[in-house]
Design a protein around this motif. Structure first.
Motif, PDB file in Angstrom:
ATOM      1  N   ARG A 153      -8.516   0.893   3.858  1.00 39.08           N
ATOM      2  CA  ARG A 153      -7.199   1.462   4.163  1.00 39.08           C
ATOM      3  C   ARG A 153      -6.346   0.453   4.926  1.00 39.08           C
ATOM      4  N   SER A 154      -6.946  -0.250   5.868  1.00 37.21           N
ATOM      5  CA  SER A 154      -6.216  -1.268   6.635  1.00 37.21           C
ATOM      6  C   SER A 154      -5.742  -2.396   5.727  1.00 37.21           C
ATOM      7  N   LEU A 155      -6.585  -2.814   4.771  1.00 35.31           N
ATOM      8  CA  LEU A 155      -6.195  -3.878   3.844  1.00 35.31           C
ATOM      9  C   LEU A 155      -5.021  -3.435   2.973  1.00 35.31           C
ATOM     10  N   PHE A 156      -5.070  -2.192   2.496  1.00 33.44           N
ATOM     11  CA  PHE A 156      -3.958  -1.691   1.683  1.00 33.44           C
ATOM     12  C   PHE A 156      -2.663  -1.636   2.500  1.00 33.44           C
ATOM     13  N   GLU A 157      -2.759  -1.231   3.752  1.00 30.67           N
ATOM     14  CA  GLU A 157      -1.572  -1.196   4.616  1.00 30.67           C
ATOM     15  C   GLU A 157      -0.974  -2.588   4.766  1.00 30.67           C
ATOM     16  N   ILE A 158      -1.822  -3.590   4.943  1.00 32.73           N
ATOM     17  CA  ILE A 158      -1.336  -4.966   5.108  1.00 32.73           C
ATOM     18  C   ILE A 158      -0.655  -5.444   3.826  1.00 32.73           C
ATOM     19  N   LEU A 159      -1.254  -5.137   2.675  1.00 38.24           N
ATOM     20  CA  LEU A 159      -0.657  -5.559   1.407  1.00 38.24           C
ATOM     21  C   LEU A 159       0.710  -4.918   1.193  1.00 38.24           C
ATOM     22  N   PHE A 160       0.846  -3.633   1.538  1.00 34.39           N
ATOM     23  CA  PHE A 160       2.142  -2.971   1.381  1.00 34.39           C
ATOM     24  C   PHE A 160       3.178  -3.545   2.341  1.00 34.39           C
ATOM     25  N   MET A 161       2.736  -3.943   3.535  1.00 34.00           N
ATOM     26  CA  MET A 161       3.671  -4.563   4.468  1.00 34.00           C
ATOM     27  C   MET A 161       4.146  -5.917   3.933  1.00 34.00           C
ATOM     28  N   LEU A 162       3.227  -6.710   3.384  1.00 35.88           N
ATOM     29  CA  LEU A 162       3.597  -7.992   2.776  1.00 35.88           C
ATOM     30  C   LEU A 162       4.604  -7.778   1.648  1.00 35.88           C
ATOM     31  N   ALA A 163       4.319  -6.784   0.797  1.00 34.33           N
ATOM     32  CA  ALA A 163       5.197  -6.519  -0.342  1.00 34.33           C
ATOM     33  C   ALA A 163       6.572  -6.046   0.120  1.00 34.33           C
ATOM     34  N   LYS A 164       6.608  -5.132   1.061  1.00 37.78           N
ATOM     35  CA  LYS A 164       7.884  -4.576   1.516  1.00 37.78           C
ATOM     36  C   LYS A 164       8.782  -5.643   2.115  1.00 37.78           C
ATOM     37  N   GLN A 165       8.202  -6.583   2.867  1.00 37.93           N
ATOM     38  CA  GLN A 165       8.991  -7.631   3.524  1.00 37.93           C
ATOM     39  C   GLN A 165       9.149  -8.882   2.656  1.00 37.93           C
ATOM     40  N   LEU A 222      -4.888  -5.568  -5.128  1.00 37.82           N
ATOM     41  CA  LEU A 222      -3.513  -5.567  -5.633  1.00 37.82           C
ATOM     42  C   LEU A 222      -3.410  -4.741  -6.913  1.00 37.82           C
ATOM     43  N   ASP A 223      -4.415  -4.836  -7.757  1.00 39.53           N
ATOM     44  CA  ASP A 223      -4.410  -4.101  -9.015  1.00 39.53           C
ATOM     45  C   ASP A 223      -4.402  -2.595  -8.763  1.00 39.53           C
ATOM     46  N   VAL A 224      -5.211  -2.141  -7.813  1.00 39.95           N
ATOM     47  CA  VAL A 224      -5.253  -0.712  -7.482  1.00 39.95           C
ATOM     48  C   VAL A 224      -3.908  -0.255  -6.913  1.00 39.95           C
ATOM     49  N   CYS A 225      -3.327  -1.054  -6.004  1.00 38.55           N
ATOM     50  CA  CYS A 225      -2.001  -0.718  -5.444  1.00 38.55           C
ATOM     51  C   CYS A 225      -0.968  -0.567  -6.551  1.00 38.55           C
ATOM     52  N   GLU A 226      -0.923  -1.572  -7.410  1.00 38.74           N
ATOM     53  CA  GLU A 226       0.078  -1.619  -8.476  1.00 38.74           C
ATOM     54  C   GLU A 226      -0.067  -0.435  -9.426  1.00 38.74           C
ATOM     55  N   ASN A 227      -1.291  -0.173  -9.866  1.00 36.80           N
ATOM     56  CA  ASN A 227      -1.513   0.912 -10.829  1.00 36.80           C
ATOM     57  C   ASN A 227      -1.233   2.286 -10.229  1.00 36.80           C
ATOM     58  N   THR A 228      -1.547   2.468  -8.939  1.00 37.00           N
ATOM     59  CA  THR A 228      -1.307   3.769  -8.298  1.00 37.00           C
ATOM     60  C   THR A 228       0.185   4.053  -8.179  1.00 37.00           C
ATOM     61  N   VAL A 229       0.956   3.048  -7.752  1.00 36.65           N
ATOM     62  CA  VAL A 229       2.408   3.220  -7.625  1.00 36.65           C
ATOM     63  C   VAL A 229       3.031   3.440  -8.999  1.00 36.65           C
ATOM     64  N   ARG A 230       2.580   2.673  -9.987  1.00 34.76           N
ATOM     65  CA  ARG A 230       3.135   2.824 -11.339  1.00 34.76           C
ATOM     66  C   ARG A 230       2.859   4.222 -11.892  1.00 34.76           C
ATOM     67  N   GLU A 231       1.666   4.733 -11.655  1.00 32.69           N
ATOM     68  CA  GLU A 231       1.305   6.049 -12.182  1.00 32.69           C
ATOM     69  C   GLU A 231       2.192   7.143 -11.599  1.00 32.69           C
ATOM     70  N   GLU A 232       2.602   6.986 -10.330  1.00 36.59           N
ATOM     71  CA  GLU A 232       3.515   7.964  -9.721  1.00 36.59           C
ATOM     72  C   GLU A 232       4.822   8.034 -10.510  1.00 36.59           C
ATOM     73  N   HIS A 711      10.202   2.380  -2.459  1.00 40.29           N
ATOM     74  CA  HIS A 711      10.708   3.744  -2.278  1.00 40.29           C
ATOM     75  C   HIS A 711       9.787   4.794  -2.896  1.00 40.29           C
ATOM     76  N   VAL A 712       8.854   4.357  -3.750  1.00 36.13           N
ATOM     77  CA  VAL A 712       7.944   5.299  -4.413  1.00 36.13           C
ATOM     78  C   VAL A 712       6.850   5.700  -3.427  1.00 36.13           C
ATOM     79  N   LYS A 713       6.619   7.001  -3.319  1.00 38.20           N
ATOM     80  CA  LYS A 713       5.604   7.468  -2.372  1.00 38.20           C
ATOM     81  C   LYS A 713       4.229   6.982  -2.814  1.00 38.20           C
ATOM     82  N   HIS A 714       3.387   6.640  -1.836  1.00 36.62           N
ATOM     83  CA  HIS A 714       2.033   6.196  -2.158  1.00 36.62           C
ATOM     84  C   HIS A 714       1.070   6.743  -1.107  1.00 36.62           C
ATOM     85  N   ASP A 715      -0.080   7.168  -1.558  1.00 32.56           N
ATOM     86  CA  ASP A 715      -1.106   7.734  -0.690  1.00 32.56           C
ATOM     87  C   ASP A 715      -2.234   6.718  -0.563  1.00 32.56           C
ATOM     88  N   LEU A 716      -2.410   6.174   0.628  1.00 33.16           N
ATOM     89  CA  LEU A 716      -3.433   5.151   0.843  1.00 33.16           C
ATOM     90  C   LEU A 716      -4.833   5.706   0.596  1.00 33.16           C
TER      91      LEU A 716
END
Length: 749
Positions: A153-165, A222-232, A711-716
């Motif tokens: 969960r911490s790793l996913f949070e860091i990746l989303f922070m990198l992406a957002k900024q 990264l693949d899991v992050c990308e696919n989860t957001v896309r599926e939303e 802006h797409v909601k994501h559940d860690l």
């Protein structure tokens, strides 16, 4: 007219109460249950449509939990609401009173049927409770498993922070001796120092100098992050059913070209959305192969149907324009309703010029892209303004107007070629000044680019091409501006196309006269810029090699520039606005403001056959359209006519016109219509922002996708579950594609 409650022994009506009144449902089964609970014998013979149209129940007969107040002025029922609160006995106190609402006496059969229905409902409730208990009774996670999930969960949070900024994974290629952390490791270190126990525990049990997180593991995350957001996003597209396909200009990741893919659709809140979903690998070669790749992406991977695609637009530049035009033609051959239209993100004149396959036109367009990029460099715009001041010393008013245009994105405007022609002498003067770099203000790279651009525009063929483009595209400028305007403007543009084509045909029929004027204008401008009038060197060499003799400059530019450009523009306009496209655009008269402009004398049904298969009840469309016109024609004076499709779809009573509602949703997906800006930038703007803020060598397509869709909601927790399911910790490390930069996070002491 007031609404009366249909419940027995209830005398409430809408004029005497603030209570909400609800129609009987159209669904026959739910409607039957409502009637059964009401115990109104006289209603049993009526159809669900009759009951829905003529009968209401007030809110007092529903459990308060079933009633939702969405605003001070609007109250709605939940979809599963059933009336259960009735007074079935008070009339017995006064048996001599006549009752219009006769209460049905239940037979044994009725009682048995009600018991069976309630029993079935109770069984469903028990099943839900059993399912909930099964979830509660799942095996509890061990302490190590919980720690591992917290770590992920911490790793996913860091990746989303990198992406957002828009922070790249690495700060740069460095040697091992420098022991310089990349951005991802730096953030992990920061989080551990800030008290992230999950990361600290994981780090402490890792061997010194061993891989803490390999490139393959990072790629999996990264693949899991990308696919989860896309599926939303894809879930919303599937719910809306109809969509349009939009592709952007090519983007390069890790030395390979990719095609940005966007989907445009109307969501469940009746809001038009255009979302970025993926980068499709772009391989030079057969257009049919690219079409197959697009179909495989949309159908096989995303679960969409190409039969539901109602439009396509391809924003291409350079050599890819010809290929994307061929792709559009192939898609329309297979799916005729995937109408090929211009993209609302690009001015029509720029789109038309980009689509011309002539080398001289493509050189001009490439120079415009280079100029746009060049003037983002600090202090370069100041030099251009100085050059404009020098060039327009005797006409300060025009000079100031040009300075204002040059500072406001003129290379993306409809009048791009008018402005380019006006500032061309100043532009050459500016490039010469920056190339000389007398005060040392600019770097050698900037000076070299200024020299290259200056040499390119100081060519008579470029000057002639700019003059011809400016004069020919004058006829389509107002048409293109209307296409990107409000709904009424787009409708007017569709009806003015005949006049545009007539003007272009008139120029083509009198090309000798027009070319003479335009060539004279080019010669005068070249003289001002001290550019010699000449035929291109390459053409002369070919002429001499073939021993065809010399050709006059005016004749050459007529045959090889003016005539091809005017005929190319005519062909592009005719292809882009074929009969089906015009029929679709003319259906915009469904919007009430357009109806009002046409004095409610519109004939949408004449053009509606294109979309008849998309309507719920196409046979009733003419009658429904008649009622739709009457509704707005005889509205109250205080009622304002909605001006856009979005406003119309937000009306509460549009649901009573199911064909109109479906029709508008399909029309709004057309790529030519502009997307109403909400609180943030569009997906295209966010993509350009990412590409502009991250160095080319550090671009990462997964981070780009996440940045565009922050802006797409994501559940860690969902991502953690998916990762654990796909990549169990005890399994051998799965092979994964490279993520761009080879990022390896290592524990170093």
């Amino acid at each position: 007219m007031p609404n009366f409650c249909a419940a027995p022994n209830c005398t409430r009506k809408s004029t005497q109460s603030d209570l909400a009144f609800f129609r009987f449902p159209r669904d026959p089964e739910r409607c039957r249950i409502w009637v059964e609970n009401c115990r109104r014998a006289d209603l049993e013979a009526k159809t669900a449509d009759q009951l829905n149209k003529h009968y209401r129940l007030c809110a007092k007969h529903f459990d308060p939990a079933m009633v939702c107040k969405t605003s001070p002025y609007r109250t709605v029922l939940k979809d599963t609401a059933i009336p259960t609160i009735f007074d079935l006995t008070s009339h017995l106190k006064n048996p001599y009173t006549r009752h219009r609402k006769q209460i049905k006496e239940l037979t044994d059969e009725d009682i048995q049927r009600i018991k069976e229905r309630r029993l079935a409902s109770a069984e469903q409730t028990i099943k839900k409770e059993d399912l909930s208990n099964m979830v509660d009774n799942e095996p509890q996670l061990s302490a190590d498993e919980k720690d591992y999930r917290d770590y992920l969960r911490s790793l996913f949070e860091i990746l989303f922070m990198l992406a957002k900024q828009a922070i790249p994974l690495t700060a740069g290629r460095v040697s091992e001796e420098e022991l310089k952390s990349n951005n991802f490791q730096a953030l992990i270190d920061y989080c551990m120092n800030a008290g992230d126990e999950a990361l600290r525990k994981r780090f402490e049990v890792t061997a010194v100098n061993s891989e803490y997180l390999s490139a393959a593991q990072l790629s999996q995350l990264l693949d899991v992050c990308e696919n989860t957001v896309r599926e939303e996003m894809l879930m919303e597209v599937r719910e809306s059913r109809f969509y349009s396909l939009v592709t952007g200009d090519l983007v390069e990741f890790a030395n390979s070209k990719h095609l940005p893919v966007f989907l445009r659709f109307v969501n469940q809140q009746n809001v038009l959305r255009e979302e970025f979903v993926d980068f499709l690998p772009f391989v030079d070669g057969d257009e049919a192969a690219l079409v197959e790749s697009l179909e495989a992406l949309l159908v096989d991977r995303w679960g969409l149907s190409m039969e539901d695609c109602r439009g396509q637009a391809h924003k291409a530049t350079g050599t890819s324009t010809t290929k994307m035009k061929a792709v559009a033609v192939l898609l329309m051959e297979k799916y005729p309703l995937a109408l090929h239209m211009p993209c609302s993100h690009m001015a029509l004149n720029i789109h038309l010029a980009n689509n011309l396959p002539f080398p001289n036109v493509q050189i001009v367009m490439e120079n415009l892209r280079r100029i746009t990029s060049f003037f983002k460099t600090p202090h370069t715009l100041d030099e251009l303004e100085k050059a404009i001041s020098i060039q327009f010393q005797k006409n300060e008013e025009k000079g100031n107007a040009l300075k204002k245009m040059c500072s406001s994105g003129w290379t993306e405007q409809h009048n791009i070629f008018d402005v380019l022609l006006d500032i061309l002498p100043s532009l050459l003067l500016c490039m010469d000044s920056i190339r000389d770099n007398a005060n040392g203000k600019f770097s050698s790279c900037v000076s070299a680019e200024a020299y290259s651009i200056g040499e390119s525009i100081a060519d008579f063929e470029v000057v002639v091409t700019v003059v011809i483009l400016k004069n020919v595209l004058t006829f389509t400028r107002a048409f293109g501006r209307n296409l990107q305007g409000e709904t009424l403007d787009v409708f007017s543009a569709a009806n003015s196309l005949t006049a545009v084509l007539y003007s272009l045909n008139e120029v083509n029929d009198n090309i000798d006269v027009y070319h003479e004027f335009w060539y004279s204008e080019a010669v005068s401008l070249a003289a001002l810029m001290q550019i010699p009038v000449s035929v291109p060197r390459l053409f002369l060499r070919k002429q001499r090699a073939a021993d065809l003799g010399e050709i006059q400059a005016e004749t050459y530019f007529k045959e090889y520039v003016t005539v091809p450009v005017i005929r190319g523009i005519m062909q592009e306009v005719e292809d882009m606005f074929c009969d089906n496209n015009l029929r679709a655009l003319k259906c915009l008269s469904l919007v009430p403001a357009v109806m009002g402009h046409m004095k409610f004398n519109t004939t949408e049904e004449n053009f509606a056959e294109v979309y008849s298969g998309d309507l719920p009840n196409p046979d009733t469309l003419p009658a429904e359209l008649h009622c739709w016109r009457i509704k707005w024609k005889h509205r109250g004076k205080e009622v304002r006519l909605p001006t856009t499709i979005h406003e119309t779809l937000q009306l509460p009573d549009v649901k009573f016109f199911p064909n109109v509602d479906a029709f508008l949703k399909v029309l709004s997906t057309m790529p030519v219509l502009k997307v109403e800006k909400g609180t943030g930038d569009t997906a295209t703007e966010r993509l350009q922002a990412y590409l502009g803020s991250v160095p080319a060598k550090h671009l990462n397509k997964s981070l780009a996708m996440l940045h565009i869709n922050t802006h797409v909601k994501h559940d860690l927790d969902v991502m953690v579950d998916k990762y654990c399911r796909l990549y169990p910790e005890d399994d051998p490390e799965a092979e994964a594609e490279d993520v761009g930069d080879d990022v390896i996070v290592t524990k170093v002491i």
